[in-house]
Structures are given as C-alpha cells and as structure tokens.
Enzyme design. Structure first.
Site, PDB file in Angstrom:
ATOM      1  N   LYS A  52       0.785  -1.207   0.087  1.00  0.00           N
ATOM      2  CA  LYS A  52       0.074   0.023   0.038  1.00  0.00           C
ATOM      3  C   LYS A  52       0.880   1.291   0.289  1.00  0.00           C
ATOM      4  CE  LYS A  52      -3.824  -2.466   2.121  1.00  0.00           C
ATOM      5  NZ  LYS A  52      -4.669  -2.717   3.290  1.00  0.00           N
ATOM      6  N   GLN A  96      -4.995  -1.032   9.456  1.00  0.00           N
ATOM      7  CA  GLN A  96      -5.143  -2.519   8.528  1.00  0.00           C
ATOM      8  C   GLN A  96      -5.513  -3.494   9.856  1.00  0.00           C
ATOM      9  OE1 GLN A  96      -3.701  -3.445   5.669  1.00  0.00           O
ATOM     10  NE2 GLN A  96      -4.181  -5.340   6.196  1.00  0.00           N
ATOM     11  N   ASP A 119     -11.079   3.091   3.722  1.00  0.00           N
ATOM     12  CA  ASP A 119     -11.684   1.751   3.556  1.00  0.00           C
ATOM     13  C   ASP A 119     -13.460   1.722   3.591  1.00  0.00           C
ATOM     14  OD1 ASP A 119      -9.868  -0.207   3.392  1.00  0.00           O
ATOM     15  OD2 ASP A 119      -9.336   0.233   5.415  1.00  0.00           O
TER      16      ASP A 119
END
Ligand code: GUN
Length: 285
Positions: A52, A96, A119
C-alpha cells in the site's frame, strides 16, 4: 477464456490516478496524504501495508506510516486515530485489520472521521452504501467492480452469487452488485448455506470470498460463467485462490488469477479512494 488481468488493469488505474494528482499539485495544491496504521507483526499484514505504501509513492500520495507493537493499548491506538482525524495533511486513514487480540476493531473504526474513512468501514459509510448515497466503497469490492467494468462484463439482469458474508468483502460486494445502475440479481451464500454446489452452478457471475484454497472446481461452475476469485490463501504450493484454476478455466468465460487478479485492484482502489477523499476535502476547505 478471458483472463482478467488485475495486475495490468491496476497499473492503468494507478497511472490515471497519478496523472490526476500530478495535474492538481502542479496547480499548487498540496498532495493527498494517507495514514497507514499497522498494529502488531502479522507477516501478511506487513506485506499488504508495504504494498500500500509503495502504491502511494507511485501515485503521488504521501504515506504516513504508524507502526505499533502488538502490545499497544486501545487508548494508544485511539490517540493515533484522533491525531490523524485532526491533521490537515491526512486525507485518508487506513487501519490495517485484523487487529491483535484484545483490541476492539469496531470501536477503532467508529473513531475514524467518516470523511477520512478510506476503507469505507465506518458505519456512516456502510449506511451510505446501503442507502445508495454517495460515499466511499470498500476497496476490495470496488476493485472487483472496476475490473469487471474495464473488461466490459456487465452483471445487469444476471444471476450473481457471492460466497462469503464478511463486512470487508461479501456484504459490500452484494450491495454494489444489486444497486441501481449495476442491477445484478444477487444471492449471498456462506458456510451455513445448504446446497452450495447448486448455488455455484446457478451463477452467471460467481464471486468467491471464503478463503478455502481450490475449493471450487470446474464441474461446480456453470458453462460460460464469469468467475471472480477473491480468496487468497498461503499454501505449500504458494498463494492460492478459492477456485481450482486449471479446471475452472475450462468452464468459465472469464476468470481472475490468484495472485494477480483482485489483489492489485484492491490497492489501486485504495489510491482512488484516497484521492476522492482529498478532492472532497479540497472542495470544502
Ligand atoms: N485487511 C484485509 N483486507 C483489508 C482491507 O481492505 N483494509 C484494511 N484496513 N484491512 C484489511
């Protein structure tokens, strides 16, 4: 059979994003910023986070990395999220998952500013997606939709079967598939579904997200189906999807490889979402 090349497609998406960021920053705008918070030492998460951050550098997004030990407390994690919520140079916040045991991921996700929720996991953004309001969609399902779109594979009016009901993949993917404009007829299956094989065979579009390597073989798949393999498992033979690639490729009209299918698309969508949040914030600040 069409091989749905996520690696190539994701590269094209990242190049488009890089060009749009470069054009905006050349005009004097500050670049987009993405905070990436990794807690603990899970090897798979470490690889994801590294990829990422690499994608950030490629697209002109500034990565801000926060690495916490597995022993970090809930209060420490919440304090970092609070700081990122307040920072002007941070447009997106990625926490994460999964978090190490003892940490409350739902409470952490709830504490992320919905305007920085890259997200799309905050209940406000989940609600927006379910209501069909503009917002951020989770990266993996968004990557699946982008891949289908770029190969002109429209599920409109077709029978779509999603196998897996997670908050990260199955549930949001179902919502993206049946929403107005995409118009698939969606069945969501899971580990408790009776007659799973019958459901697979019924699918014109089959989305596999159960994390069972090689579970779905060619004989379980309808002739000419589009099969999108979202499973990724580490096996002795390397990374492996939920589809048994060799046999499914003999039946399917189109199939994603693992690796090199949905995975790279997820990261490209993370960049797309970051730039979207950045543009939204520019518009109001
Ligand atoms: N862990 C596995 N997939 C994801 C994802 O898409 N986002 C985050 N934040 N964590 C994950």
């Amino acid at each position: 059979m069409i091989l749905l090349d996520g690696k190539e497609t994701a590269l094209a998406v990242r190049q488009e994003i890089a060009a749009s960021v470069a054009a905006a920053t050349a005009g004097g705008r500050r670049p987009p910023g993405l905070a990436v918070i990794l807690t603990g030492e899970d090897p798979a998460s470490q690889i994801y986070v590294r990829n990422k951050e690499k994608a950030c550098l490629e697209t002109g997004v500034i990565p801000f990395s926060f690495n916490l030990p597995a022993t970090a407390s809930q209060a420490e994690l919440l304090a970092i999220i609070r700081d990122c919520n307040a920072r002007r140079d941070v447009d997106g916040i990625l926490l994460q998952l999964p978090l190490p045991g003892g940490l409350d991921s739902a409470a952490c996700l709830l504490s992320i500013d919905p305007a920085k929720d890259v997200d799309g996991f905050h209940p406000e953004n989940v609600g927006r997606l379910s209501l069909g309001l503009p917002g951020i969609a989770p990266c993996t399902p968004a990557g699946v939709m982008e891949l289908l779109c770029r190969y002109n594979l429209s599920p409109a009016g077709k029978k779509a079967v999603v196998v897996g009901r997670s908050n990260i993949v199955g549930k949001p993917l179902a919502m993206l598939l049946y929403r107005h404009g995409t118009d698939a007829t969606v069945t969501v299956c899971h580990s408790r579904t009776r007659g799973l094989t019958r459901e697979y065979r019924n699918a014109e579009f089959l989305f596999l997200a159960m994390g069972r390597p090689g579970m779905v073989t060619g004989e379980m798949v309808r002739d000419g189906a589009v099969v999108v393999d979202i499973g990724i498992s580490r096996t002795a033979a390397g990374l492996c999807g939920d589809a048994h690639f060799a046999s499914v490729s003999l039946k399917a009209r189109a199939l994603t490889p693992v690796p090199g299918g949905v995975g790279p698309m997820t990261i490209a969508m993370l960049m797309k979402n970051t730039v979207q949040l950045w543009k939204n914030r520019m518009a109001v600040s």
